[in-house]
Design a protein around this motif. Structure first.
Motif, mmCIF file in Angstrom:
data_model
loop_
_atom_site.group_PDB
_atom_site.id
_atom_site.type_symbol
_atom_site.label_atom_id
_atom_site.label_comp_id
_atom_site.label_asym_id
_atom_site.label_seq_id
_atom_site.Cartn_x
_atom_site.Cartn_y
_atom_site.Cartn_z
ATOM 1 N N TRP A 4 1.511 -7.697 -15.639
ATOM 2 C CA TRP A 4 2.778 -8.531 -14.860
ATOM 3 C C TRP A 4 3.819 -7.350 -14.287
ATOM 4 C CZ3 TRP A 4 8.050 -7.996 -15.125
ATOM 5 C CH2 TRP A 4 8.778 -7.475 -16.496
ATOM 6 N N ARG A 5 3.915 -6.360 -14.772
ATOM 7 C CA ARG A 5 4.802 -5.349 -14.274
ATOM 8 C C ARG A 5 4.177 -4.740 -13.135
ATOM 9 N NH1 ARG A 5 5.327 -4.744 -19.818
ATOM 10 N NH2 ARG A 5 7.570 -4.791 -20.650
ATOM 11 N N SER A 6 3.009 -4.338 -12.874
ATOM 12 C CA SER A 6 2.368 -3.758 -11.930
ATOM 13 C C SER A 6 2.161 -4.862 -10.911
ATOM 14 C CB SER A 6 1.264 -2.895 -12.228
ATOM 15 O OG SER A 6 0.310 -3.761 -13.219
ATOM 16 N N LEU A 7 1.719 -5.712 -11.293
ATOM 17 C CA LEU A 7 1.443 -7.097 -10.276
ATOM 18 C C LEU A 7 2.861 -7.274 -9.690
ATOM 19 C CD1 LEU A 7 -0.229 -9.415 -8.982
ATOM 20 C CD2 LEU A 7 0.242 -10.664 -10.917
ATOM 21 N N CYS A 8 3.832 -7.568 -10.250
ATOM 22 C CA CYS A 8 5.239 -7.867 -9.776
ATOM 23 C C CYS A 8 5.568 -6.758 -8.797
ATOM 24 C CB CYS A 8 6.250 -8.049 -10.840
ATOM 25 S SG CYS A 8 7.838 -9.000 -10.283
ATOM 26 N N SER A 9 5.692 -5.573 -9.233
ATOM 27 C CA SER A 9 6.022 -4.481 -8.425
ATOM 28 C C SER A 9 5.161 -4.005 -7.260
ATOM 29 C CB SER A 9 5.997 -3.042 -9.377
ATOM 30 O OG SER A 9 6.872 -3.262 -10.432
ATOM 31 N N GLY A 10 3.909 -4.797 -6.987
ATOM 32 C CA GLY A 10 3.286 -4.362 -5.794
ATOM 33 C C GLY A 10 1.841 -3.735 -5.970
ATOM 34 N N VAL A 11 1.269 -3.784 -7.090
ATOM 35 C CA VAL A 11 0.008 -3.054 -7.103
ATOM 36 C C VAL A 11 -0.858 -3.376 -6.109
ATOM 37 C CG1 VAL A 11 -0.951 -4.079 -9.139
ATOM 38 C CG2 VAL A 11 -1.648 -1.786 -8.662
ATOM 39 N N LEU A 12 -1.249 -4.803 -6.176
ATOM 40 C CA LEU A 12 -2.139 -5.402 -5.090
ATOM 41 C C LEU A 12 -1.797 -5.070 -3.909
ATOM 42 C CD1 LEU A 12 -3.101 -8.826 -6.747
ATOM 43 C CD2 LEU A 12 -4.065 -6.476 -6.960
ATOM 44 N N GLU A 13 -0.625 -5.165 -3.376
ATOM 45 C CA GLU A 13 -0.253 -4.840 -2.047
ATOM 46 C C GLU A 13 -0.548 -3.259 -1.729
ATOM 47 O OE1 GLU A 13 2.255 -8.444 -3.223
ATOM 48 O OE2 GLU A 13 1.509 -6.652 -4.258
ATOM 49 N N ASN A 14 -0.096 -2.367 -2.540
ATOM 50 C CA ASN A 14 -0.445 -0.965 -2.491
ATOM 51 C C ASN A 14 -1.952 -0.500 -2.003
ATOM 52 O OD1 ASN A 14 2.184 -0.409 -2.467
ATOM 53 N ND2 ASN A 14 2.228 0.944 -4.215
ATOM 54 N N LEU A 15 -2.606 -1.494 -3.098
ATOM 55 C CA LEU A 15 -4.079 -1.122 -3.199
ATOM 56 C C LEU A 15 -4.529 -1.704 -1.610
ATOM 57 C CD1 LEU A 15 -6.662 -0.380 -4.381
ATOM 58 C CD2 LEU A 15 -6.958 -2.315 -5.554
ATOM 59 N N VAL A 16 -4.236 -2.820 -1.366
ATOM 60 C CA VAL A 16 -4.960 -3.284 -0.008
ATOM 61 C C VAL A 16 -4.724 -2.352 0.861
ATOM 62 C CG1 VAL A 16 -4.917 -5.109 1.558
ATOM 63 C CG2 VAL A 16 -5.261 -5.697 -1.209
ATOM 64 N N ALA A 17 -3.286 -2.010 1.451
ATOM 65 C CA ALA A 17 -3.017 -1.038 2.141
ATOM 66 C C ALA A 17 -3.665 0.262 2.131
ATOM 67 C CB ALA A 17 -1.389 -0.938 2.041
ATOM 68 N N SER A 18 -3.887 0.648 0.830
ATOM 69 C CA SER A 18 -4.601 1.990 0.838
ATOM 70 C C SER A 18 -6.041 1.716 1.138
ATOM 71 C CB SER A 18 -4.570 2.471 -0.529
ATOM 72 O OG SER A 18 -3.319 2.684 -0.937
ATOM 73 N N MET A 19 -6.734 0.663 1.130
ATOM 74 C CA MET A 19 -8.203 0.441 1.433
ATOM 75 C C MET A 19 -8.194 0.296 2.695
ATOM 76 S SD MET A 19 -9.052 -2.648 -1.161
ATOM 77 C CE MET A 19 -10.668 -2.771 -0.793
ATOM 78 N N GLY A 20 -7.298 0.055 3.688
ATOM 79 C CA GLY A 20 -7.232 0.230 5.259
ATOM 80 C C GLY A 20 -8.010 -0.874 5.732
ATOM 81 N N LEU A 21 -8.140 -2.065 5.163
ATOM 82 C CA LEU A 21 -8.849 -3.339 5.561
ATOM 83 C C LEU A 21 -8.048 -4.308 5.866
ATOM 84 C CD1 LEU A 21 -12.148 -2.454 3.585
ATOM 85 C CD2 LEU A 21 -11.965 -2.149 5.969
ATOM 86 N N PRO A 22 -8.598 -5.156 6.683
ATOM 87 C CA PRO A 22 -7.809 -6.516 6.834
ATOM 88 C C PRO A 22 -8.062 -7.380 5.386
ATOM 89 C CG PRO A 22 -8.983 -6.094 8.829
ATOM 90 C CD PRO A 22 -9.355 -5.227 8.023
ATOM 91 N N GLY A 23 -6.847 -8.063 4.984
ATOM 92 C CA GLY A 23 -6.933 -8.772 4.072
ATOM 93 C C GLY A 23 -8.373 -9.969 4.134
ATOM 94 N N ASN A 24 -8.339 -10.298 5.217
ATOM 95 C CA ASN A 24 -9.271 -11.614 5.292
ATOM 96 C C ASN A 24 -10.816 -11.091 5.435
ATOM 97 O OD1 ASN A 24 -9.478 -10.333 7.874
ATOM 98 N ND2 ASN A 24 -8.677 -11.884 9.159
ATOM 99 N N THR A 25 -10.822 -9.890 5.407
ATOM 100 C CA THR A 25 -12.217 -9.110 5.404
ATOM 101 C C THR A 25 -12.693 -9.024 3.809
ATOM 102 O OG1 THR A 25 -11.791 -6.835 5.438
ATOM 103 C CG2 THR A 25 -12.047 -8.424 7.564
ATOM 104 N N LEU A 26 -11.675 -9.094 2.986
ATOM 105 C CA LEU A 26 -11.776 -8.727 1.323
ATOM 106 C C LEU A 26 -12.113 -10.027 0.624
ATOM 107 C CD1 LEU A 26 -8.809 -6.593 0.902
ATOM 108 C CD2 LEU A 26 -11.232 -5.618 1.698
#
Length: 255
Positions: free
Chosen positions: A136-158
């Motif tokens: 919950w801590r990492s999820l709330c703080s934005g770990v998924l947002e950081n990961l998707v941004a780091s992947m450099g791919l549009p969310g709708n392709t994931l």
């Protein structure tokens, strides 16, 4: 070490529509050499288990995946939002991060959990794989947002798969947890219930909270999320249930 035969290795294979070149597994607690209270396939080297047992268990996992032991990108998970790029160079050291991704063939992104939510992702063209430790801590703080941004791919392709985590009937949290999520997304109210808990507390649905975050990133293809590590003591480690215990691994890689 006990002379009794170790239980047979049991792996969970995600039920999702990943491309043919993507492989992923999630371990259960069965199939290793660790003794109680870590019995038996403990893969965490930070929980008090004998390190020789942990190394043997990691060899068992590598063999089951058809990978070399050095292919695994183990992380020092701290309930944060840092993302490690495993695409270039040798996998040496253990970076402090709660997510990783790679575009390299034969390199595995791996997350250790025992109630926290493991999330794996890949794109529909099979170019990139990733994993996140979404407690919950990492999820709330934005770990998924950081990961998707780091992947450099549009969310709708994931696409994403949500692995074994504490279920909504077992995850009681304080009001500060609910408030932290709602402050970022009012829709998060739907993931908390006051029924059957201590006064002022809530039952939290970590799977729903993760889906809300992924959907906000444009990820529509989301699978999994039907486990409970606390309730299923036969298959899963649970820190909340047992305290001192082992860790499962959720692994994803390209072939």
């Amino acid at each position: 070490m006990s002379s009794e035969a170790a239980p047979l290795l049991t792996l969970i294979h995600p039920g999702w529509s990943a491309p043919a070149n993507i492989r992923a597994v999630c371990t259960t607690r069965a199939g290793g050499v660790s003794q109680p209270p870590w019995a038996s396939l403990n893969l965490g080297g930070h929980v008090g288990d004998e390190l020789g047992h942990v190394r043997k268990n990691r060899m068992i996992l590598a063999d089951a995946c058809g990978l070399q032991p050095g292919a695994f990108g183990w992380l020092s998970q701290v309930h944060g939002t840092n993302v490690a790029d495993l695409s270039v160079g040798d996998i040496t050291g253990i970076p402090e991060a709660d997510a990783s991704f790679t575009r390299a063939i034969g390199r595995a992104c791996v997350i250790l959990t025992a109630d926290c939510l493991p999330v794996i992702l890949c794109d529909r063209n099979g170019t990139t794989v990733a994993s996140a430790h979404a407690g919950w801590r990492s999820l709330c703080s934005g770990v998924l947002e950081n990961l998707v941004a780091s992947m450099g791919l549009p969310g709708n392709t994931l696409m994403a798969w949500l692995g074994p985590a504490i279920g909504p009937k077992a995850f009681e949290v304080g009001p500060e947890v609910r408030a932290a999520f709602i402050a970022q997304d009012p829709q998060a109210t739907t993931a908390f219930s006051p029924l059957g808990v201590r006064e002022g507390h809530y039952m939290a649905d970590i799977y729903s909270l993760a889906r809300l975050r992924l959907e906000a990133l444009g990820v529509e293809n989301i699978s999994g999320g039907d486990f409970c590590t606390v309730a299923d003591s036969h298959r899963f480690y649970s820190y909340r249930r047992d305290g001192q215990t082992g860790r499962m691994a959720t692994v994803i890689w390209k072939t």
